[in-house]
Scaffold this active site. Sequence first.
Site, PDB file in Angstrom:
ATOM      1  N   GLY A  38      -4.481 -12.880   4.259  1.00 41.20           N
ATOM      2  CA  GLY A  38      -4.111 -14.292   4.089  1.00 41.20           C
ATOM      3  C   GLY A  38      -3.171 -14.413   2.902  1.00 41.20           C
ATOM      4  N   LYS A  96      -6.199   2.490   3.618  1.00 45.24           N
ATOM      5  CA  LYS A  96      -7.148   1.884   2.670  1.00 45.24           C
ATOM      6  C   LYS A  96      -8.247   2.890   2.303  1.00 45.24           C
ATOM      7  CE  LYS A  96      -5.968  -2.677   4.335  1.00 45.24           C
ATOM      8  NZ  LYS A  96      -6.270  -3.838   5.139  1.00 45.24           N
ATOM      9  N   LYS A 130       0.815  -1.225   0.000  1.00 44.37           N
ATOM     10  CA  LYS A 130       0.000   0.000   0.000  1.00 44.37           C
ATOM     11  C   LYS A 130       0.845   1.271   0.000  1.00 44.37           C
ATOM     12  CE  LYS A 130      -2.160  -1.367   3.744  1.00 44.37           C
ATOM     13  NZ  LYS A 130      -2.005  -2.818   3.722  1.00 44.37           N
ATOM     14  N   VAL A 188      -6.483  -3.207  -0.943  1.00 46.67           N
ATOM     15  CA  VAL A 188      -7.663  -3.109  -0.064  1.00 46.67           C
ATOM     16  C   VAL A 188      -8.421  -4.433  -0.148  1.00 46.67           C
ATOM     17  CG1 VAL A 188      -9.805  -1.865   0.464  1.00 46.67           C
ATOM     18  CG2 VAL A 188      -7.883  -0.627  -0.559  1.00 46.67           C
TER      19      VAL A 188
HETATM   20  N1  LIG Z   1      -0.120 -10.934   4.191  1.00 44.64           N
HETATM   21  C1  LIG Z   1      -1.333 -10.524   3.828  1.00 44.64           C
HETATM   22  O1  LIG Z   1      -2.359 -11.147   4.123  1.00 44.64           O
HETATM   23  C2  LIG Z   1      -1.463  -9.265   3.017  1.00 44.64           C
HETATM   24  C3  LIG Z   1      -2.723  -8.868   2.534  1.00 44.64           C
HETATM   25  C4  LIG Z   1      -2.822  -7.719   1.736  1.00 44.64           C
HETATM   26  C5  LIG Z   1      -1.686  -6.967   1.464  1.00 44.64           C
HETATM   27  N2  LIG Z   1      -0.490  -7.359   1.999  1.00 44.64           N
HETATM   28  C6  LIG Z   1       0.691  -6.540   1.718  1.00 44.64           C
HETATM   29  O2  LIG Z   1       1.596  -7.310   0.942  1.00 44.64           O
HETATM   30  C7  LIG Z   1       2.927  -6.920   1.251  1.00 44.64           C
HETATM   31  C8  LIG Z   1       3.740  -8.157   1.612  1.00 44.64           C
HETATM   32  O3  LIG Z   1       3.179  -8.780   2.766  1.00 44.64           O
HETATM   33  P1  LIG Z   1       3.919  -9.993   3.459  1.00 44.64           P
HETATM   34  O4  LIG Z   1       2.985 -10.521   4.457  1.00 44.64           O
HETATM   35  O5  LIG Z   1       4.470 -10.897   2.406  1.00 44.64           O
HETATM   36  O6  LIG Z   1       5.136  -9.215   4.165  1.00 44.64           O
HETATM   37  P2  LIG Z   1       6.620  -9.750   4.425  1.00 44.64           P
HETATM   38  O7  LIG Z   1       6.613 -11.212   4.646  1.00 44.64           O
HETATM   39  O8  LIG Z   1       7.217  -8.834   5.439  1.00 44.64           O
HETATM   40  O9  LIG Z   1       7.334  -9.519   3.013  1.00 44.64           O
HETATM   41  C9  LIG Z   1       7.933  -8.319   2.618  1.00 44.64           C
HETATM   42  C10 LIG Z   1       9.224  -8.665   1.904  1.00 44.64           C
HETATM   43  O10 LIG Z   1       9.840  -7.488   1.406  1.00 44.64           O
HETATM   44  C11 LIG Z   1      11.228  -7.560   1.716  1.00 44.64           C
HETATM   45  N3  LIG Z   1      11.894  -6.265   1.746  1.00 44.64           N
HETATM   46  C12 LIG Z   1      12.048  -5.413   2.786  1.00 44.64           C
HETATM   47  N4  LIG Z   1      12.786  -4.364   2.431  1.00 44.64           N
HETATM   48  C13 LIG Z   1      13.125  -4.545   1.129  1.00 44.64           C
HETATM   49  C14 LIG Z   1      13.900  -3.824   0.192  1.00 44.64           C
HETATM   50  N5  LIG Z   1      14.494  -2.672   0.526  1.00 44.64           N
HETATM   51  N6  LIG Z   1      14.038  -4.311  -1.065  1.00 44.64           N
HETATM   52  C15 LIG Z   1      13.464  -5.475  -1.414  1.00 44.64           C
HETATM   53  N7  LIG Z   1      12.717  -6.216  -0.567  1.00 44.64           N
HETATM   54  C16 LIG Z   1      12.550  -5.757   0.694  1.00 44.64           C
HETATM   55  C17 LIG Z   1      11.227  -8.221   3.075  1.00 44.64           C
HETATM   56  O11 LIG Z   1      12.515  -8.709   3.412  1.00 44.64           O
HETATM   57  P3  LIG Z   1      12.866  -8.902   4.994  1.00 44.64           P
HETATM   58  O12 LIG Z   1      11.860  -9.862   5.544  1.00 44.64           O
HETATM   59  O13 LIG Z   1      14.247  -9.468   4.954  1.00 44.64           O
HETATM   60  O14 LIG Z   1      12.766  -7.533   5.600  1.00 44.64           O
HETATM   61  C18 LIG Z   1      10.231  -9.336   2.864  1.00 44.64           C
HETATM   62  O15 LIG Z   1      10.821 -10.438   2.199  1.00 44.64           O
HETATM   63  C19 LIG Z   1       2.847  -5.894   2.377  1.00 44.64           C
HETATM   64  O16 LIG Z   1       2.917  -4.593   1.837  1.00 44.64           O
HETATM   65  C20 LIG Z   1       1.468  -6.150   2.973  1.00 44.64           C
HETATM   66  O17 LIG Z   1       0.901  -4.995   3.566  1.00 44.64           O
HETATM   67  C21 LIG Z   1      -0.340  -8.490   2.738  1.00 44.64           C
END
Ligand SMILES: NC(=O)c1ccc[n+]([C@@H]2O[C@H](COP(=O)([O-])OP(=O)(O)OC[C@H]3O[C@@H](n4cnc5c(N)ncnc54)[C@H](OP(=O)(O)O)[C@@H]3O)[C@@H](O)[C@H]2O)c1
Length: 344
Positions: free
Chosen positions: A319, A205, A105, A132
């Site tokens: 999820g 959102k 986001k 969202v």
């Molecule tokens: N999970 C859900 O259900 C969900 C739902 C809707 C939207 N989202 C959105 O989707 C996105 C990912 O969610 P997630 O749950 O997968 O989060 P996550 O597991 O924290 O994944 C984020 C990834 O980005 C990496 N990262 C951090 N800094 C970076 C950089 N400078 N360059 C390149 N990569 C970098 C992180 O590495 P490190 O771990 O090493 O820091 C991690 O591998 C978020 O923005 C979240 O708000 C998630």
Amino acid sequence: MKTAVLHIGIGNVGRELLEQVTTYGSDLVYHGLFDVAGGLFAADGLTSSQLHAFPENADKAVAALDCVDQMTDPFILVDTTAINLTLPVMKAALQRGGAVTMSNKKPLTGSQADWDELHALGGNRLFYETSVGAGLPVISTLKSLLATGDEIVEIQGCFSGTLGYIFSELETGTSFSAAVTQAKALGFTEPDPRDDLSGMDVARKVLILSRVLGKKLEINDVAVEKLYSDALADLAPEDFIKQVSTLDSEYAQKATDAKQAGNVLRYVATVSPTEHSVRLMAVPATSDIGGLHGPDNIIVIKTKRYLDNPLIVKGPGAGVPVTAAGVFADCLAAELVLKGEHAL
Ligand SMILES: NC(=O)c1ccc[n+]([C@@H]2O[C@H](COP(=O)([O-])OP(=O)(O)OC[C@H]3O[C@@H](n4cnc5c(N)ncnc54)[C@H](OP(=O)(O)O)[C@@H]3O)[C@@H](O)[C@H]2O)c1
């Protein structure tokens, strides 16, 4: 014709997306993977063993921006990070004729000027359905309504699975502090639950939805009710958890008052001509929003055409598999646009 994928952020959603695309996205070929550990790029596509070895085989010197500059064939840049540093890469990708998809986001909730620039560059090559409601069709539904001449009268919804869980628990007599602690133990909250209880994630959102409707506004224009007192704002996370029980009587009273009036407490996002807000509301238990239980999301869209009987989208709003699938669907739509086969 294959479409190249450059993907930044191989965390929970990113790893699952990689799995889904390499299993089901026959015309999508990964050319680049990038994470904090570094990048991996091959101008003619990465092999499956290279993809699966990532990030152990990542190279610190390989940056997404440099790789975007080398792209000549149609390509999609995917952002599944949670950082606010990817905007320059996105702009470069769009300027080069690529498409951009994201679940992150942050690039959408900076300044209005950045939003305008991204959209001016991206046009129909920019996709962010999962920003969202995760995999739920929220943004595409709004865009279809607008494109067919409908007018949005009001949007109301619950967009936080964490807060949905907490207030559903309150209805069953659980104390606020116990509900917060349970939500944390179940992995529903951020490591510091105040990141959820601040309401800022829901406010972002609301900002995205408002901007999709064409409103010009900044995050500070969204009225946000946070769910903890100022006295708890500056505590260390472990002290916050210890002291969150000081809020129990206040929330128990609110839940009791709501119940006596046939209502339930819900953390509601509202977008209307006069309001952009996220706040705790007592809503009728028999209403669509009142009937929502647990971590599900709901969006209730009232329009000129859907006035007395609003259009409702409801289901899991978070999820990993559903979010990754939502980004994947955006990639497939982007692929069609790049091939000139998609009109919207
Ligand atoms: N999970 C859900 O259900 C969900 C739902 C809707 C939207 N989202 C959105 O989707 C996105 C990912 O969610 P997630 O749950 O997968 O989060 P996550 O597991 O924290 O994944 C984020 C990834 O980005 C990496 N990262 C951090 N800094 C970076 C950089 N400078 N360059 C390149 N990569 C970098 C992180 O590495 P490190 O771990 O090493 O820091 C991690 O591998 C978020 O923005 C979240 O708000 C998630």
